[in-house]
Design a protein around this motif. Structure first.
Motif, PDB file in Angstrom:
ATOM      1  N   LEU A   2     -10.046  38.160  32.276  1.00 44.85           N
ATOM      2  CA  LEU A   2     -10.832  37.585  31.191  1.00 44.85           C
ATOM      3  C   LEU A   2     -12.305  37.735  31.489  1.00 44.85           C
ATOM      4  CD1 LEU A   2      -8.830  34.319  30.568  1.00 44.85           C
ATOM      5  CD2 LEU A   2      -8.830  36.403  29.230  1.00 44.85           C
ATOM      6  N   ASN A   3     -13.086  37.769  30.415  1.00 44.03           N
ATOM      7  CA  ASN A   3     -14.532  37.840  30.510  1.00 44.03           C
ATOM      8  C   ASN A   3     -15.067  36.687  31.369  1.00 44.03           C
ATOM      9  OD1 ASN A   3     -17.161  38.240  29.966  1.00 44.03           O
ATOM     10  ND2 ASN A   3     -16.887  38.411  27.749  1.00 44.03           N
ATOM     11  N   SER A   4     -15.674  36.991  32.524  1.00 43.92           N
ATOM     12  CA  SER A   4     -15.925  35.942  33.519  1.00 43.92           C
ATOM     13  C   SER A   4     -17.088  35.025  33.185  1.00 43.92           C
ATOM     14  CB  SER A   4     -16.131  36.572  34.893  1.00 43.92           C
ATOM     15  OG  SER A   4     -17.221  37.456  34.815  1.00 43.92           O
ATOM     16  N   GLU A   5     -17.977  35.445  32.276  1.00 48.27           N
ATOM     17  CA  GLU A   5     -19.100  34.543  31.986  1.00 48.27           C
ATOM     18  C   GLU A   5     -18.616  33.251  31.329  1.00 48.27           C
ATOM     19  OE1 GLU A   5     -21.414  35.704  28.087  1.00 48.27           O
ATOM     20  OE2 GLU A   5     -20.642  37.516  29.031  1.00 48.27           O
ATOM     21  N   HIS A   6     -17.368  33.252  30.874  1.00 46.74           N
ATOM     22  CA  HIS A   6     -16.841  32.050  30.233  1.00 46.74           C
ATOM     23  C   HIS A   6     -16.004  31.199  31.181  1.00 46.74           C
ATOM     24  CE1 HIS A   6     -18.042  33.314  26.246  1.00 46.74           C
ATOM     25  NE2 HIS A   6     -17.622  34.524  26.566  1.00 46.74           N
ATOM     26  N   MET A   7     -15.867  31.618  32.409  1.00 42.67           N
ATOM     27  CA  MET A   7     -14.894  30.949  33.268  1.00 42.67           C
ATOM     28  C   MET A   7     -15.267  29.510  33.596  1.00 42.67           C
ATOM     29  SD  MET A   7     -12.546  33.057  33.313  1.00 42.67           S
ATOM     30  CE  MET A   7     -11.379  32.980  34.644  1.00 42.67           C
ATOM     31  N   GLY A   8     -16.561  29.241  33.780  1.00 40.06           N
ATOM     32  CA  GLY A   8     -16.985  27.857  33.965  1.00 40.06           C
ATOM     33  C   GLY A   8     -16.567  27.272  35.297  1.00 40.06           C
ATOM     34  N   ILE A  38      -2.059  31.238  34.088  1.00 43.12           N
ATOM     35  CA  ILE A  38      -2.485  29.878  33.731  1.00 43.12           C
ATOM     36  C   ILE A  38      -3.636  29.427  34.647  1.00 43.12           C
ATOM     37  CG2 ILE A  38      -1.752  27.446  33.716  1.00 43.12           C
ATOM     38  CD1 ILE A  38       0.818  28.387  32.402  1.00 43.12           C
ATOM     39  N   ARG A  39      -3.563  29.815  35.896  1.00 40.63           N
ATOM     40  CA  ARG A  39      -4.655  29.467  36.819  1.00 40.63           C
ATOM     41  C   ARG A  39      -5.994  30.058  36.350  1.00 40.63           C
ATOM     42  NH1 ARG A  39      -4.089  28.462  42.327  1.00 40.63           N
ATOM     43  NH2 ARG A  39      -2.256  29.793  42.526  1.00 40.63           N
ATOM     44  N   SER A  40      -5.944  31.260  35.823  1.00 45.53           N
ATOM     45  CA  SER A  40      -7.215  31.921  35.504  1.00 45.53           C
ATOM     46  C   SER A  40      -7.633  31.801  34.032  1.00 45.53           C
ATOM     47  CB  SER A  40      -7.140  33.400  35.910  1.00 45.53           C
ATOM     48  OG  SER A  40      -6.172  34.035  35.115  1.00 45.53           O
ATOM     49  N   THR A  41      -6.848  31.100  33.231  1.00 45.28           N
ATOM     50  CA  THR A  41      -7.229  30.947  31.819  1.00 45.28           C
ATOM     51  C   THR A  41      -7.997  29.627  31.628  1.00 45.28           C
ATOM     52  OG1 THR A  41      -5.304  32.226  31.131  1.00 45.28           O
ATOM     53  CG2 THR A  41      -6.339  30.851  29.443  1.00 45.28           C
ATOM     54  N   PRO A  42      -9.242  29.723  31.122  1.00 46.73           N
ATOM     55  CA  PRO A  42     -10.096  28.529  31.026  1.00 46.73           C
ATOM     56  C   PRO A  42      -9.690  27.602  29.883  1.00 46.73           C
ATOM     57  CG  PRO A  42     -11.246  30.439  30.151  1.00 46.73           C
ATOM     58  CD  PRO A  42      -9.915  30.941  30.653  1.00 46.73           C
ATOM     59  N   ARG A  43      -8.715  26.721  30.122  1.00 47.22           N
ATOM     60  CA  ARG A  43      -8.189  25.858  29.053  1.00 47.22           C
ATOM     61  C   ARG A  43      -9.277  24.959  28.464  1.00 47.22           C
ATOM     62  NH1 ARG A  43      -4.675  20.941  28.751  1.00 47.22           N
ATOM     63  NH2 ARG A  43      -3.127  21.219  27.096  1.00 47.22           N
ATOM     64  N   GLN A 122      -7.230  29.152  12.661  1.00 49.50           N
ATOM     65  CA  GLN A 122      -7.032  30.588  12.871  1.00 49.50           C
ATOM     66  C   GLN A 122      -8.362  31.274  13.180  1.00 49.50           C
ATOM     67  OE1 GLN A 122      -7.205  33.444  10.009  1.00 49.50           O
ATOM     68  NE2 GLN A 122      -7.198  34.623  11.890  1.00 49.50           N
ATOM     69  N   GLU A 123      -9.396  30.937  12.419  1.00 49.69           N
ATOM     70  CA  GLU A 123     -10.684  31.589  12.640  1.00 49.69           C
ATOM     71  C   GLU A 123     -11.303  31.188  13.977  1.00 49.69           C
ATOM     72  OE1 GLU A 123     -11.859  32.297   7.943  1.00 49.69           O
ATOM     73  OE2 GLU A 123     -12.867  30.695   9.051  1.00 49.69           O
ATOM     74  N   GLY A 124     -11.166  29.904  14.311  1.00 47.21           N
ATOM     75  CA  GLY A 124     -11.698  29.427  15.596  1.00 47.21           C
ATOM     76  C   GLY A 124     -11.014  30.127  16.762  1.00 47.21           C
ATOM     77  N   ALA A 125      -9.697  30.250  16.674  1.00 47.56           N
ATOM     78  CA  ALA A 125      -8.940  30.888  17.758  1.00 47.56           C
ATOM     79  C   ALA A 125      -9.337  32.354  17.895  1.00 47.56           C
ATOM     80  CB  ALA A 125      -7.442  30.763  17.488  1.00 47.56           C
ATOM     81  N   GLU A 126      -9.474  33.017  16.766  1.00 49.14           N
ATOM     82  CA  GLU A 126      -9.810  34.435  16.796  1.00 49.14           C
ATOM     83  C   GLU A 126     -11.161  34.652  17.485  1.00 49.14           C
ATOM     84  OE1 GLU A 126      -9.164  36.511  13.120  1.00 49.14           O
ATOM     85  OE2 GLU A 126     -10.239  38.286  13.814  1.00 49.14           O
ATOM     86  N   GLN A 127     -12.132  33.825  17.115  1.00 50.80           N
ATOM     87  CA  GLN A 127     -13.466  33.943  17.704  1.00 50.80           C
ATOM     88  C   GLN A 127     -13.440  33.730  19.219  1.00 50.80           C
ATOM     89  OE1 GLN A 127     -16.305  31.034  16.260  1.00 50.80           O
ATOM     90  NE2 GLN A 127     -16.981  32.540  14.740  1.00 50.80           N
ATOM     91  N   ARG A 128     -12.718  32.682  19.613  1.00 50.99           N
ATOM     92  CA  ARG A 128     -12.616  32.309  21.027  1.00 50.99           C
ATOM     93  C   ARG A 128     -11.934  33.408  21.838  1.00 50.99           C
ATOM     94  NH1 ARG A 128     -10.004  27.755  19.758  1.00 50.99           N
ATOM     95  NH2 ARG A 128     -11.871  26.490  19.571  1.00 50.99           N
ATOM     96  N   LEU A 129     -10.849  33.929  21.325  1.00 53.04           N
ATOM     97  CA  LEU A 129     -10.076  34.922  22.079  1.00 53.04           C
ATOM     98  C   LEU A 129     -10.833  36.245  22.163  1.00 53.04           C
ATOM     99  CD1 LEU A 129      -6.592  33.936  20.657  1.00 53.04           C
ATOM    100  CD2 LEU A 129      -7.369  33.590  22.991  1.00 53.04           C
ATOM    101  N   SER A 131     -14.118  36.427  22.247  1.00 51.15           N
ATOM    102  CA  SER A 131     -15.216  36.271  23.203  1.00 51.15           C
ATOM    103  C   SER A 131     -14.694  36.232  24.645  1.00 51.15           C
ATOM    104  CB  SER A 131     -16.084  35.053  22.877  1.00 51.15           C
ATOM    105  OG  SER A 131     -15.399  33.891  23.227  1.00 51.15           O
ATOM    106  N   LEU A 132     -13.429  35.931  24.815  1.00 57.41           N
ATOM    107  CA  LEU A 132     -12.832  36.018  26.154  1.00 57.41           C
ATOM    108  C   LEU A 132     -12.483  37.463  26.515  1.00 57.41           C
ATOM    109  CD1 LEU A 132     -10.470  32.912  26.174  1.00 57.41           C
ATOM    110  CD2 LEU A 132     -12.394  33.314  27.706  1.00 57.41           C
ATOM    111  N   GLY A 133     -12.631  38.361  25.566  1.00 55.65           N
ATOM    112  CA  GLY A 133     -12.399  39.771  25.855  1.00 55.65           C
ATOM    113  C   GLY A 133     -10.962  40.210  25.637  1.00 55.65           C
TER     114      GLY A 133
END
Ligand code: SAH
Length: 221
Positions: A2-8, A38-43, A122-129, A131-133
């Motif tokens: 995943l795009n790491s700038e979002h990892m937090g 699951i460990r690497s997905t920023p919930r 749906q739109e929120g999820a699409e945007q988020r996913l 931006s995660l790459g």
């Protein structure tokens, strides 16, 4: 990856996430691939900021519109069961919600088609996913009861909302050897089921009692 700038980091530190993974494996999740994803997905990026400090607890949380992000254990279990016969090319997910289960799936299968009946989710999820790459996901605002016929058949179908009975049209959209993982039943007495399609027909297995929001028909703007 995943795009790491979002990892937090910080309140969502690696240690907090590691604790969740330990808990999931103690509860019986065996798949190393599922646990690693699951460990690497920023919930914490899938829920509103006020609740982000609870993102790595093993609990369901509200995501607005009376819907919830599923408990990590349930996400892990359903994903593990879906993939238990080996890697899959195509998966249909019904109930995109905030997109967390979608993100987990997209890192483990070739292509995910995901449907959501509430447009804002749906739109929120699409945007988020995006931006995660994650690029191997196709989105649709629509009623999952009828599936996604012109993308069928699917090697796997997963529902994150519970119908009262198994929708027939979804069984028809399973590829031979494919499996459908879903909660079924009335509010308060649902069971998690796995239905496999073979040359001789369908077999179904009931895994445990669960609590999901109901699958509702029709779409919402
Ligand atoms: N996997 C999601 C779970 C969200 S809750 C997450 O982790 O966030 C279940 C979702 O299913 C809700 O967003 C709800 O709007 C959606 N849903 C309910 N009935 C549906 C239907 N018939 N078609 C598509 N989505 C549906």
């Amino acid at each position: 990856m995943l795009n790491s700038e979002h990892m937090g980091i910080g309140m969502t530190s690696q240690r907090t996430r590691d604790r969740l993974i330990t808990r999931l494996s103690e509860q019986g999740i065996r798949s190393v691939e599922v646990l690693e994803v699951i460990r690497s997905t920023p919930r914490h990026l899938f829920i509103e900021e006020a609740l982000a400090h609870r993102a790595y607890e093993d609990s369901a949380l509200p995501i607005g519109q009376n819907q919830t992000i599923s408990q990590p254990y349930i996400v892990a279990l359903m994903t593990e069961v879906l993939l238990s016969q080996g890697p899959l090319d195509s998966v249909l997910e019904i109930g995109t919600g905030c997109g967390y289960q979608t993100a987990v799936l997209a890192q483990l299968v070739k292509r995910v088609n995901t449907m959501e009946r509430i447009r804002s989710l749906q739109e929120g999820a699409e945007q988020r996913l995006r931006s995660l790459g994650l690029r191997n996901i196709e989105y649709r605002h629509g009623d999952g009861y009828v599936g996604w016929r012109n993308r069928a058949p699917f090697d796997g179908i997963i529902l994150t909302a519970a119908p009262r009975e198994v929708p027939k049209m979804l069984l028809e959209q399973l590829a031979p050897g494919g499996r459908l993982v879903l909660p079924v039943g009335e509010d308060g007495q649902q069971s998690l089921q796995v239905i496999s399609k073979s040359a001789s027909g369908f077999t179904s297995e009931s895994l445990m009692e669960v609590r999901f929001v109901p699958l509702q028909s029709g779409v919402m703007a």
